[in-house]
Design a protein around this motif. Sequence first.
Motif, short mmCIF file in Angstrom:
data_model
loop_
_atom_site.label_atom_id
_atom_site.label_comp_id
_atom_site.label_asym_id
_atom_site.label_seq_id
_atom_site.Cartn_x
_atom_site.Cartn_y
_atom_site.Cartn_z
N UNK A 228 117.91 49.52 62.51
CA UNK A 228 118.79 48.80 62.76
C UNK A 228 118.31 48.33 64.39
N UNK A 229 117.49 49.15 64.87
CA UNK A 229 116.79 48.56 66.31
C UNK A 229 116.02 48.16 66.42
N UNK B 5 114.50 68.86 61.97
CA UNK B 5 113.55 67.99 61.49
C UNK B 5 114.21 66.97 61.07
N UNK B 6 115.20 66.81 59.94
CA UNK B 6 116.57 65.75 59.18
C UNK B 6 116.83 64.87 60.46
N UNK B 7 117.55 65.61 61.26
CA UNK B 7 117.34 64.92 62.61
C UNK B 7 116.62 63.67 63.18
N UNK B 8 116.25 64.15 63.25
CA UNK B 8 114.27 63.52 64.06
C UNK B 8 114.48 62.44 62.77
N UNK C 79 117.11 59.34 63.32
CA UNK C 79 116.46 58.70 64.59
C UNK C 79 115.36 57.70 64.17
N UNK C 80 114.74 58.29 63.66
CA UNK C 80 113.66 57.31 63.52
C UNK C 80 113.68 56.44 62.34
N UNK D 241 106.15 61.17 55.04
CA UNK D 241 107.23 61.62 56.17
C UNK D 241 106.72 61.18 56.87
N UNK D 242 108.03 60.64 57.72
CA UNK D 242 108.50 61.58 57.93
C UNK D 242 110.41 61.46 58.19
N UNK D 243 110.08 60.28 56.91
CA UNK D 243 111.30 60.37 57.16
C UNK D 243 112.23 61.20 55.44
#
Length: 194
Positions: free
Chosen positions: A188-189, A175-178, A181-182, A31-33
């Motif tokens: 990358x960021x 959950x997949x979108x979040x 994003x994480x 979790x969370x990925x």
Amino acid sequence: GLEVDELEARFREARAIGKRVRALTVINPGNPAGNVLDEDNQRDIIRWCARNGVALLADEVYQDNVHRDDKRFVSFKKAWSDLAGESDEIKNMQLFSFHSTSKGFTGECGKRGGYVEMINIEDAVKDQMYKHASLNLCPNLGGQVAVECMVNPPNPGSPSYDLYIQERDAINASLKRKAQMLSDAFNHQMEGVT
């Protein structure tokens, strides 16, 4: 994955300083990925635990949080049962498997309900586990209902099945979108973080 060579190195280090390693906890999926161990890696971990007499504590509460189409969740119990005929060490190894309503797509954090399955655990240890669990003389009804719904979701053709699938898929997509994003933020960021 969990590299068994790395696990073995940490195990030797612990023994070298007088530590007795009794158990290994593996959180799968993560979790969370939603990272999930592949079956070959799970089998290697099971063999390692059996060879070293280490109990395996499989925290599998995020089993519905796999966000890649090319990956799937396989429980450690399933992987263990596939290997049990390979050796007596594996057949007799200790395995605890945990699941909960407060994680995964149900995400009912206020609902305290779940279960542990114990394989090859001595009766005296089971007795202590049951004794500890019985300290809650009034188990919460909401948690019990949530566990029932988790392990017995609506079947195809039942009146609530279509709505259940629609809600499950919407929650999993969110959950997949979040998770993406994480993952993007870390990979990358954020300079210097991988």
